[in-house]
Design a protein around this motif. Structure first.
Motif, PDB file in Angstrom:
ATOM      1  N   LEU A 255      -1.429   9.728   5.463  1.00  0.00           N
ATOM      2  CA  LEU A 255      -2.156  10.540   4.477  1.00  0.00           C
ATOM      3  C   LEU A 255      -2.217   9.831   3.129  1.00  0.00           C
ATOM      4  O   LEU A 255      -3.221   9.932   2.410  1.00  0.00           O
ATOM      5  N   GLN A 256      -1.160   9.092   2.776  1.00  0.00           N
ATOM      6  CA  GLN A 256      -1.190   8.287   1.550  1.00  0.00           C
ATOM      7  C   GLN A 256      -2.248   7.191   1.657  1.00  0.00           C
ATOM      8  O   GLN A 256      -2.964   6.904   0.697  1.00  0.00           O
TER       9      GLN A 256
ATOM     10  N   SER B 220       3.258   3.402  -4.048  1.00  0.00           N
ATOM     11  CA  SER B 220       3.360   4.712  -3.412  1.00  0.00           C
ATOM     12  C   SER B 220       4.520   4.631  -2.443  1.00  0.00           C
ATOM     13  O   SER B 220       4.658   3.649  -1.716  1.00  0.00           O
TER      14      SER B 220
ATOM     15  N   GLU C 134       0.852  -1.198   0.000  1.00  0.00           N
ATOM     16  CA  GLU C 134       0.000   0.000   0.000  1.00  0.00           C
ATOM     17  C   GLU C 134       0.887   1.246   0.000  1.00  0.00           C
ATOM     18  O   GLU C 134       0.624   2.200  -0.715  1.00  0.00           O
TER      19      GLU C 134
ATOM     20  N   GLU D  88       4.349   6.634  -7.165  1.00  0.00           N
ATOM     21  CA  GLU D  88       4.194   7.994  -6.668  1.00  0.00           C
ATOM     22  C   GLU D  88       5.167   8.222  -5.508  1.00  0.00           C
ATOM     23  O   GLU D  88       5.166   7.470  -4.535  1.00  0.00           O
TER      24      GLU D  88
ATOM     25  N   LYS E 123      -4.907   7.221   3.533  1.00  0.00           N
ATOM     26  CA  LYS E 123      -6.236   7.781   3.803  1.00  0.00           C
ATOM     27  C   LYS E 123      -7.139   7.743   2.567  1.00  0.00           C
ATOM     28  O   LYS E 123      -8.360   7.611   2.685  1.00  0.00           O
ATOM     29  N   ALA E 124      -6.556   7.843   1.383  1.00  0.00           N
ATOM     30  CA  ALA E 124      -7.351   7.814   0.154  1.00  0.00           C
ATOM     31  C   ALA E 124      -8.109   6.500   0.007  1.00  0.00           C
ATOM     32  O   ALA E 124      -9.230   6.458  -0.512  1.00  0.00           O
ATOM     33  N   THR E 125      -7.494   5.413   0.499  1.00  0.00           N
ATOM     34  CA  THR E 125      -8.118   4.086   0.419  1.00  0.00           C
ATOM     35  C   THR E 125      -8.838   3.717   1.712  1.00  0.00           C
ATOM     36  O   THR E 125      -9.899   3.082   1.688  1.00  0.00           O
ATOM     37  N   TYR E 126      -8.255   4.133   2.818  1.00  0.00           N
ATOM     38  CA  TYR E 126      -8.784   3.751   4.133  1.00  0.00           C
ATOM     39  C   TYR E 126      -9.328   5.006   4.824  1.00  0.00           C
ATOM     40  O   TYR E 126      -8.622   5.694   5.561  1.00  0.00           O
ATOM     41  N   GLU E 127     -10.605   5.296   4.573  1.00  0.00           N
ATOM     42  CA  GLU E 127     -11.202   6.552   5.024  1.00  0.00           C
ATOM     43  C   GLU E 127     -11.307   6.650   6.539  1.00  0.00           C
ATOM     44  O   GLU E 127     -11.492   7.741   7.090  1.00  0.00           O
TER      45      GLU E 127
END
Length: 425
Positions: free
Chosen positions: A268-269, A194, A159, A218, A271-275
């Motif tokens: 923060l990386q 990432s 991830e 990324e 967070k896009a997947t794990y809200e």
């Protein structure tokens, strides 16, 4: 199997295979059904700071309500420490059960390849089996040594890949320059992934940029100037980072601010997947995180601080932190290192602020000659003496030291772990 037999398999110097690829590990995992492919990972490499960064990240994820696996090395007191789920060490029974499953295929692989698997390869496989059985939401996975050829790198794209500081250590395996070592660490960056890294300067950063481009990953580089220290003591630190104000951590030492910031960027990386990873989870996770044996205060009177600094970068940071925390104060240093380290150079880094230096060998076979080291230091004008055992260090702390004395114990994590056990922590 019993725990003694488990330890003989996962925590010894067994292994004779060439470390040129991951074929041996791939063969073992395939026979096990590739349990690692059922899991999602945050993969961490680096010379120093892996353990504390792993602790920060796993604490944040737990605060977000996730079930989190954690794989780290080495251990301080018991090998079970290396495999955890939600801060609970793997039980002896689970360790035995998972090792029994792996051991069958270890024998098969070794017969087929005519090579012996290394203990760390077997331990990594055991961890994957256990984490899969526990249905972990995420696993924070620390490399052993390096990255590219480390047994943990058998995983698919994580991830997030995280690289902490780069320094000179394990040079016989990773290379003799920072560039060579950085190349090995960058090996954990995978296709479409990432990656979050320290600002490692103009010499090393292009290595990570090139690898990220090659793998279409990324890349996020930590900007140290975004960190603002507000206060620091032996009880912890408070700081600002970007929009996050008045963050608190228990970890001592200015370098821990960088590890905390790296962990925030990782969160923060994710967070896009794990809200469920909220700003509050980040704040609370950082505040609750703890990592034993790294700038850890064991006693207050006299003040006893232990740190597993055992390479030049680690000792330089220790020296910086001690000078900042205890300005104009002479320190009693207790040092124990392995004989393959540049221990005299590292001790010189703190010699000017030393009241006295006590030397002790952390291991009867691999440890330095404590008596010889004390003699060298005395010949250089230091006040040094060797002690025969960690029990003698305990005796000094409890019977001889003054109440206001500051005692800093550093070097091998074996020394740190043994002292923690004796002081019943």
């Amino acid at each position: 199997m019993n725990m003694e037999e488990v330890t003989a398999l996962v925590n010894t110097n067994r292994g004779n295979g060439k470390k040129e690829n991951l074929d041996r590990m791939a063969s073992l995992m395939q026979k096990l059904g590739n349990p690692q492919n059922q899991l999602k990972f945050i993969h961490i490499a680096g010379t120093n700071g892996k353990g504390t960064t792993a602790s920060f990240i796993s604490s944040i994820l737990r605060e977000a309500g996730m079930q989190v696996g954690l794989f780290t090395s080495p251990h301080l007191e018991v090998v079970n420490e290396r495999i955890q789920v939600d801060q609970t060490f793997i039980s002896d029974q689970d360790f035995i059960d998972c090792t029994e499953k792996v051991a069958v295929y270890v024998a098969e692989v070794e017969a087929e390849l005519s090579e012996k698997l290394y203990s760390f390869e077997i331990l990594t496989a055991v961890a994957f089996v256990y984490f899969s059985r526990q249905n972990c939401d995420l696993v924070v996975l620390e490399t052993g040594i390096g990255g590219r050829l480390d047994s943990t790198n058998i995983i698919e794209t994580p991830e997030v890949a995280v690289v902490t500081s780069i320094g000179l250590d394990h040079m016989n395996m990773l290379g003799h320059t920072l560039k060579e070592i950085a190349q090995e660490k960058a090996g954990i960056i995978k296709m479409n992934g990432s990656v979050v890294i320290y600002d490692c300067g103009n010499e090393l950063q292009p290595i990570f940029e090139e690898r990220a481009r090659e793998k279409q990953a990324e890349l996020k580089v930590l900007n140290q100037s975004d960190i603002e220290l507000l206060s620091a003591s032996v009880k912890g630190q408070e700081f600002n980072y970007k929009q996050y104000r008045n963050l608190k951590i228990k970890m001592v030492g200015v370098h821990q601010l960088s590890n905390a910031a790296l962990s925030i960027e990782t969160a923060l990386q994710l967070k896009a997947t794990y809200e469920m990873i909220t700003d509050e989870a980040i704040r609370k996770g950082l505040e609750k995180a703890f990592w034993a044996g790294r700038m850890e205060v064991l006693r207050e009177e006299p003040l006893v601080l232990v740190d597993g600094a055992h390479n030049e970068q680690g000792v330089a940071l220790l020296s910086q932190n001690i000078r900042s925390l205890f300005p104009d104060q002479k320190i009693t240093f207790v040092v124990g290192m392995m004989k393959d380290k540049a221990y005299i150079d590292m001790i010189e880094n703190v010699s000017d602020i030393a009241r006295q230096i006590l030397t002790v060998s952390p291991d009867p076979w691999r440890g330095f000659d404590a008596e010889e080291v004390a003699t060298i230091l005395n010949n250089r004008g230091q006040s040094a003496r060797f002690v025969k055992s960690v029990e003698d260090i305990q005796k000094y702390i409890e019977k001889e030291a003054e109440k206001k004395e500051v005692i800093v114990v550093f070097g091998s994590l074996y020394l740190v772990g043994d002292l923690r056990k004796l002081l019943h922590l």
